[in-house]
Every structure is written in C-alpha cells, then in structure tokens.
Design an enzyme around this catalytic site. Sequence first.
Site: not given
Length: 519
Positions: A55, A85, A197, A281, A284, A329, A413
Amino acid sequence: MSKVFNYGADHLTAGICIDIASGKTKGLINGHTADRVRASWREVEKIVHAHHPVYGINTGFGPLCDTRISEADTSLLQSNLLKSHSVGVGKPIPAEIAKLMLITKVHALAQGYSGIAPETLERIIWHIDNDIIPVVPEKGSVGASGDLAPLAHLFLPLIGLGEVFAGGNRLATSGILSAHGLKPLVLGPKEGLALINGTQFILAFAVKAVQRLNDALNAADIIGAMSLEGLMGSARPFDARLHQLRPYKGNKFVAKRLHTLLKDSEICNSHVNCDRVQDPYSLRCMPQVHGASRNAWLHLKEMTEIELNSVTDNPIIFNAEDTISGGNFHGQPMAIPLDYATIAAAELGNIADRRCYLMSEGRYGLPKLLTHNAGLHSGLMIPQYTTAALVTENKTLCFPASADSVPTSLGQEDHVSMGSISGRKLHQVIDNLEYIQAIELLYASQAMDFRRPLKSTPVIEACHQLVRSKVPFIDDDRIFADDINQLHQLITNGELLTTVNNTATANQIILNDDDFGIY
C-alpha cells in the site's frame, strides 16, 4: 551551549520538544540512527523492484488501494500525494505549532520504520534549525489516516511548493530555497505517504497544551490562595490527613501546595477561632476541583509522551518481505485525552468565576463590589460579567470532538477521530481561561488590600506586589480592560510563576515537582 537530543534514539518529552523549538536544545541524527533510516529506505527500494503490492508504495491511496502503480511512476505518485492532499483552509496555525509538527515528525521517521530517505530527513531538520517554518492552515484534518491535509501543507516546501514563515515574513518557498542555494527534493517511493501519514498535527497541539495547561494549573493554585486570603477563608481543608483518605495524586498535590502557600499567614492566623463553620466550595474544594483538572493533565501528559515516541505512519516497514498496513495513524488515543483536558481547563475557569462572584458580594467583611464608593462607582461589578461570558463560551467548546465521526475516502476510512478539532478547541479554552485568571487576580489583589495591615506569606505577598507594580489599587472607576490586559500579560509571559519560584524558600514545594513537570 545548547543541549543535544538524538532524534529516533533518545526519549522525547513535551518539555524537550518545546526546548528544541525554542533553540534551547539541538536535535541531531546520530550515526546509528542514520544507518537505521538508510536501511529502511533500501527496503522500500527492494519492494519497488520486486513488484509485490504494498500500500502506498506501488498502489494508489485510500479507496484507490487496489490500483497498481508502475515502477516508473512510484516517485511521481508521492509528489502528487502532497499536492492533492493540500486542501487545508482557514488561518495558519501558529508557527510554533508548525515547528513542533516538524520536530515530532522527524523523531517518528528517524526510528527507521517509514522508508524515508536520509536526505529528506536532513532537509526537514534544516527547516527546524533555520526557523523556516511551513505555513499550515488550521482546518481540514479529521484526525485519522493521519493529519493528512495539515501534514501535506507542512511538507509542500520539500518539493518547492507552498509558503513558509521566515524572519517574521510569510514568503513563497521557491524564493527561500533559491536564497539558500537549495533545490526542491524529488521524493522517492513511500516518502510522500510517510510524510503525511501520522498524528503530528494533533500531537503538536497536545505538546503545547501540556505546557500551557500546566502553567494555568499552577496559576490557579496561586491565584486561588490569594482569593482565599482576600475572603479570609480557612486553610484547614488543605490538611494532608484529609487528602490521604481520598488519595488522588492531583488532589494531594494541590492541598500540599495550598497548605505551604498559606502556612504562617497573618491573615489566616487572625481568624482561626472565628465562628465561620466552613467556606463555600470554590474555596474549600480547591484541592478536589483543581486536583481533578491536574489528574486530567497527568493523563494528557502520559498519552502525549507515548505518542511522541511512537511510529504513526502506514504502512510500517519491518523489511521488504514484512510490511503491515495497520492503523497507527488513527488519532483516537490522543483525541479522547485532549477532550478530557478541555473539560479540565474549562472547570478551572468555572471555579475561578465563582470566587470572583464571591469577592464581589460584600460578604466576610469586604465592601460590596470591592469598592468603598459603590453607587457613584460600579467598582468590580462588570469584570465578573466577562468571566461569566468566557466560562459559558468554554462550556460550548467542551463538546467532545472525539465523540463524532464522519466517514471519508469513499467509506474506506469509515471511522475517524476528529482529534485535530479536539486539539484546537483545547487551546481556545485555555485562551479564555487565562483571561478569567487575570480577572480573578484583579479581584484577589483588591480583596487582600482590604485586609491590611495584616499580611499573607512571603510568596503570596510577592505576587500581590507584582500585581500592584502594574495595576494600582482601585479607588475610582477606570477602564478595567486595561488592568485585565496587564494582568493577563503577567500570567501568559510567566512573570507570575517566576515571582513564585524566586520567592519560595528551598524547602517549599510550590511549583517544582517531578510528577507535575513537563519533562
């Protein structure tokens, strides 16, 4: 002389990563690591020549993984990958974050499982060392298959494309390379995929968050102690015996710090036998609330450190006959801790807002709105409106991005982490928190002045004096935004915490602790 860090060999922490980015530490590739990187690169060449499908080396990407690529086109495939990309949108991320991305990517690639060419690794280190940092848009990653879009933009300069920040300017890469006598690289098989990646966008935001949230946690304890003094609260809830009965690490640390900060305070000692049974609170329960946020920070720090020393690209190259297409990844292991830390940061702001409100109510001997002239003057009425607005904005940012997933890549994906959004949101919350803390510091310093002539401890008094060196006591109304911005700067530039460290005696554990450091 700067320290040395050996990429791919030494153990990387958030603190070391930040030191490399700031120039305090120099990152190098030693001889053993260089040999390992070169060996992995040669294994990829064997795969190309053997024509066995692996791949991203001789196949297409994502849903195109069944499309075979000829040996002649394996290099073109990689440069096409970076260009196709690069689809990020929005403002550029801070240059420091982009530099952290470069540093974390070098460390991952240098471990020798990615098939990167040594020359490519050297060029990335050249960008780090010369502070020539790629321009990376903030949006576009879904946090799985790696942070594809931001990493593609990060490495466009390697092939002579994209833009960089250099010398305070935003410039075209081509001109910068020419000015330094460098040519664009020609990427070999697997290199483009190895570059994009990975989780380095998520990771860089996590690294910076480990530092920023740690500073905010420290400030929360210091400013909270000042507020307690201004409100004449009790230090009894910080007794170590109480917290040993519920021994969360963060809770015990905060209780010990508050006890140390308040020990032998004149203000505290002046009301030991008063008839107040217990405090609200927000005073404290500081060990429980600040401590819970510290526990979340510890988890983020631990996960970040694992990720910093991991190999997160795909496929992993053990050798030419042994490659694995897996899911290292995927950003989910970081996305969830980042969302957890976002809630933790928001809660620090939430409890700080409550203390501001408490100090403005006119209780416990303080004048209403912390001014003697309420009516003609509004005093500290409206700054709490700002904390309320920021607290609510933070609540809207607490929806966990990691709880969502939108399938991508034609369903290949089909589950993604959205961790990139988790990382960016955390920093938005910390931005707001730092302003909330500046406003609490304004209130706490004013409240302490109403307790004079009584004094607190040396550390708290030093912090009060620092505030008063920038922001005078409030007699009459003025533009309080100016005061808030001055105090915000004290917090964000480290002056407040430096003052604490410089004032604390050697036997006081105030800010330094192995568990709660960033190294």
